[in-house]
Design an enzyme around this catalytic site. Structure first.
Site, mmCIF file in Angstrom:
data_model
loop_
_atom_site.group_PDB
_atom_site.id
_atom_site.type_symbol
_atom_site.label_atom_id
_atom_site.label_comp_id
_atom_site.label_asym_id
_atom_site.label_seq_id
_atom_site.Cartn_x
_atom_site.Cartn_y
_atom_site.Cartn_z
ATOM 1 C CG ASP A 41 -1.996 -1.011 1.245
ATOM 2 O OD1 ASP A 41 -2.010 -1.852 0.332
ATOM 3 O OD2 ASP A 41 -2.829 -0.967 2.173
ATOM 4 C CG HIS A 92 -4.444 2.763 -0.538
ATOM 5 N ND1 HIS A 92 -5.269 2.044 0.288
ATOM 6 C CD2 HIS A 92 -3.442 3.217 0.271
ATOM 7 C CE1 HIS A 92 -4.793 2.057 1.527
ATOM 8 N NE2 HIS A 92 -3.693 2.775 1.548
ATOM 9 C CG HIS A 96 -3.702 7.182 2.797
ATOM 10 N ND1 HIS A 96 -3.810 7.068 4.165
ATOM 11 C CD2 HIS A 96 -3.311 5.964 2.374
ATOM 12 C CE1 HIS A 96 -3.469 5.836 4.535
ATOM 13 N NE2 HIS A 96 -3.180 5.138 3.475
ATOM 14 C CG HIS A 192 2.385 0.256 4.436
ATOM 15 N ND1 HIS A 192 2.167 -0.735 5.357
ATOM 16 C CD2 HIS A 192 1.198 0.914 4.296
ATOM 17 C CE1 HIS A 192 0.902 -0.679 5.767
ATOM 18 N NE2 HIS A 192 0.300 0.311 5.140
HETATM 19 ZN ZN LIG Z 1 -2.507 3.198 3.201
#
Ligand SMILES: [Zn+2]
Length: 233
Positions: A41, A92, A96, A192
């Site tokens: 992500d 995503h 964010h 991540h």
């Molecule tokens: Zn995230």
């Protein structure tokens, strides 16, 4: 639920972990304890994603990348590299935010903006979505479904955004994979390769941990999350 009978066909809903269904249907992992989806992500990130792509290519493993639309616009070439290497690209959001606190119109802007940014670069529709911070609520899931996307959660999280080092990430990762095996589920691990506050986050410990995971679990079947949709084994 529209997404259960949508264009993607027969999702493996019966195999999803029950706790994930509290706010609506979300893809986690099926009852295939030998399967492992690596998901990344908060990218793309020029400081980590290229190295991560090398590590994955060396192991001939395909992963899933949930990208932030704002970064996609800044790094379109890197997005093309991710897709050209055979990885799955998902949405995503654009910036964010915590979607739990946003209006429906803001949620729609965040989701449609990120999909548009990705589709502008890749020319193919975005089919998978992961909520920032995992924050879900019925309105989010309904909008995700209306946009033709499948929401994806995870069942292993490794706190790799904290300065815990490769060993700290590995401790959490191994415990999570073991828990899933005991329960009879595949692993859907979130890592991540970027940081949502800006491009250039140092994620080399995540890259290092990924390299270790690929060696340690080489006997498992690494899959993209779309392998878990449609019912094919
Ligand atoms: Zn995230």
């Amino acid at each position: 639920m529209g997404i259960a009978t949508g264009a993607a066909g027969g999702l493996v809903w019966g195999a999803l972990s029950p706790e994930s269904q509290l706010f609506g249907r979300t893809l986690v992992a099926p009852a295939r304890p030998d399967e492992f989806a690596l998901t990344f992500d908060d990218g793309p990130n020029p400081k980590a994603t290229p190295r991560l792509l090398e590590v994955l290519a060396r192991a001939n493993v395909k992963a899933t990348f949930f990208l932030i639309g704002g970064f996609v616009k800044q790094c379109p070439g890197l997005v093309r590299e991710i897709a050209a290497a055979g990885h799955l690209v998902g949405n995503h959001t654009m910036t964010h935010p915590w979607l739990a606190w946003q209006s429906e119109s803001r949620i729609r802007e965040e989701l449609s903006g990120a999909s548009a940014a990705i589709e502008d670069v890749l020319g193919t529709p975005v089919q998978f979505f992961r909520a920032p911070h995992g924050a879900r609520r019925p309105a989010v899931l309904r909008i995700v479904g209306e946009m033709g996307m499948i929401p994806v959660q995870w069942n292993v999280i490794c706190n790799d955004w904290s300065p815990i080092g490769v060993e700290g990430i590995m401790t959490r990762a191994k415990a999570g994979v073991e828990k899933n095996r005991i329960r009879g589920f595949g692993t859907n691990m979130v890592l991540h390769d970027g940081g949502h506050t800006g491009l250039g986050a140092d994620r080399m410990d995540t890259v290092g941990a990924t390299e270790r995971l690929l060696e340690m679990y080489a006997e498992m079947k690494f899959v993209r999350v779309d392998a878990w949709v449609g019912g094919a084994a």
